[in-house]
Design a protein around this motif. Structure first.
Motif, mmCIF file in Angstrom:
data_model
loop_
_atom_site.group_PDB
_atom_site.id
_atom_site.type_symbol
_atom_site.label_atom_id
_atom_site.label_comp_id
_atom_site.label_asym_id
_atom_site.label_seq_id
_atom_site.Cartn_x
_atom_site.Cartn_y
_atom_site.Cartn_z
ATOM 1 N N GLN A 236 -3.612 -4.742 -8.839
ATOM 2 C CA GLN A 236 -4.663 -4.141 -8.026
ATOM 3 C C GLN A 236 -5.960 -3.999 -8.804
ATOM 4 N N GLU B 30 2.248 -3.677 -10.266
ATOM 5 C CA GLU B 30 1.431 -3.478 -9.078
ATOM 6 C C GLU B 30 0.064 -2.876 -9.424
ATOM 7 N N THR B 31 0.070 -1.891 -10.313
ATOM 8 C CA THR B 31 -1.195 -1.269 -10.711
ATOM 9 C C THR B 31 -2.108 -2.286 -11.373
ATOM 10 N N GLU C 14 2.966 -12.280 -6.433
ATOM 11 C CA GLU C 14 2.964 -11.127 -5.534
ATOM 12 C C GLU C 14 4.220 -11.081 -4.671
ATOM 13 N N ASP D 82 -9.552 -5.705 -7.995
ATOM 14 C CA ASP D 82 -10.748 -4.884 -7.823
ATOM 15 C C ASP D 82 -11.892 -5.355 -8.718
#
Length: 451
Positions: free
Chosen positions: A203, A199-200, A217, A207
């Motif tokens: 993200q 997940e990190t 996902e 970004d």
């Protein structure tokens, strides 16, 4: 001839790490004396979940003495063609062009963040002057307090747990105002930090406007491709990793990483997941399909026969370009004229090696990588829209450490830039030896023959 070091049928993995390591060490010591592992070991496991003592010993043997010979049965004719056969067919009317660059593993390395905007200074034209640039991100990111990219105390033979800090990631994926556009995140270290790492990483990629390939996902996205459209050309990226180092997600999270047994010790390559993604590309009207495959046998300079057969099957199914990574050494680039379309030359890069390795002064075979620079052309032929590889340039690159003002830095350099500069390094026998050693590996792999 039977392998004298092969385990008996009833030999199984030890429950104790220390006893497992001790047994592997004994086998390794015998192998070092016999040298019988200078050729690929038939029936070896490369997936941590399948390894026994012999497989682990074989892994350590190759780490020090990489395998320069092809597996028996790999024909010279396989790599007989060179990049000169990659050209646009007669009668093709070009309408648009897209450039694509590709490189192998980006491995975390403690202290590499200090080399930010230095690492790719001498290869930025190869890697970043393209419409789409690709590499494999070998370790997930963590939000936790960061001390080292390597978490110690992991179980054998699962191998080390790797992680990236945010600063390390930024140094690995960016050069000034440019960065990789697409990163494969489906590899054997994808689940080292569990769901939090997945997940990190997702993200942070989002970004930074980077497309992450291979970690869906949701369950609905499992078996779907990642699609990018540039210059009017729709490119589909499909993906799979051969292993998660025996750190598999729980059953209700099994969709987290595109995983398939591509180089299993026990079964033939499983291609269903990749074929499902090819189907998705077709439904979405992709002009060109790229397969990112984390697979192969570490420290072996040639693919195994079953990989070659799997690669050809994927090409005939619809893949136009295969980008392989994981072995930590470079392997040949095959220029394959497809049966489905005699005008089409597909490119199979069995292993691009690495851009960075997790040692500052790695051995020459671990420092050497391969970058590809390609041009795709879309146009009309025989009344239908077609997209071909117009041209391709393979460029051997290597990881070089240097010191300035007492500080250590890392830079990726083109091997060709140093082949005519030996005179300037007459006093540096170690550098000259390294360059010559890497040249011998590059010549072996790019000479379009097998030993």
């Amino acid at each position: 001839m039977p392998n004298a070091l092969a385990p008996s049928n009833d030999e199984t993995r030890q429950t104790s790490d220390s006893s497992f390591e001790m047994k592997a060490k004994e086998i390794l010591e015998r192998a070092m004396l016999s040298r019988e592992w200078d050729v690929p070991l038939a029936g070896a496991a490369t997936d941590a979940a399948e390894m026994n003592h012999v497989d682990l010993a074989y892994w350590f043997y190759k780490l020090e003495r990489p395998t320069l010979n092809a597996e028996s049965g790999v024909p010279d004719a396989l790599f007989a063609s060179d990049k000169s056969i990659v050209r646009l067919p007669a009668g093709f009317k070009q309408e648009s062009v897209l450039t694509l660059s590709a490189a192998g593993d980006l491995m975390p390395l403690d202290g590499i963040e200090g080399s930010s905007n230095i690492i790719y200074e001498k290869v930025s034209d190869i890697l970043f002057d393209a419409d789409i640039s690709f590499a494999n991100l070998e370790a997930p990111l963590t939000k936790e307090k960061f001390e080292s990219c390597l978490i110690q105390g992991c179980d054998l033979p699962k191998g080390p747990i790797l992680q990236n800090s945010f600063a390390m990631f930024d140094a690995l994926v960016r050069h000034n105002d440019k960065s990789f556009d697409v990163l494969s995140v489906a590899n054997n270290h994808s689940f080292d930090l569990g769901v939090d790492g997945i997940e990190t990483t997702r993200q942070v990629l989002a970004d930074n406007n980077i497309v992450g390939v291979g970690t869906p996902e949701s369950q609905a996205e499992y078996g779907r491709a990642n699609i990018i459209t540039k210059a009017g050309i729709k490119v589909g990226f499909i993906s799979a990793t051969f292993s998660l180092n025996d750190r598999d997600p729980p059953e209700n999270e099994s969709y987290r990483v595109h995983t398939a047994r591509l180089v299993s010790k026990y079964v033939e390559p499983e291609l269903e997941l990749l074929k499902e993604q090819i189907g998705d590309c077709r439904r979405e009207g992709c002009d060109f399909i790229v397969a990112s495959l984390h697979w192969g046998y570490e420290f072996e300079f040639f693919p195994r026969t079953k990989q070659i057969e799997a690669a050809h099957a994927l090409i005939e199914q619809g893949v136009d370009l295969i980008l392989g990574h994981h072995p930590h050494v470079i392997q040949p680039v095959e220029y394959y004229r497809t049966k489905r379309d005699p005008n089409r030359i597909a490119v199979i890069a069995y292993s691009l090696g690495g851009l960075t390795y997790d040692q500052w002064d790695a051995a020459p075979h671990l420092s050497l990588g391969l970058a590809l620079k390609m041009k795709l052309s879309k146009g009309i032929m025989d009344g239908t829209s077609r997209t071909f590889i117009d041209s391709i340039r393979p460029v051997p690159v290597f990881q070089q450490t240097f010191h300035h003002g007492g500080t250590r830095f890392l830079c990726i350099e083109k091997l060709e830039d140093h082949l005519t500069e030996s005179a300037s390094h007459e006093e540096d026998n170690d550098f000259t030896w390294r360059v010559n050693k890497m040249k011998s590996y590059a010549d072996l792999i790019l000479s379009n023959s097998t030993p």
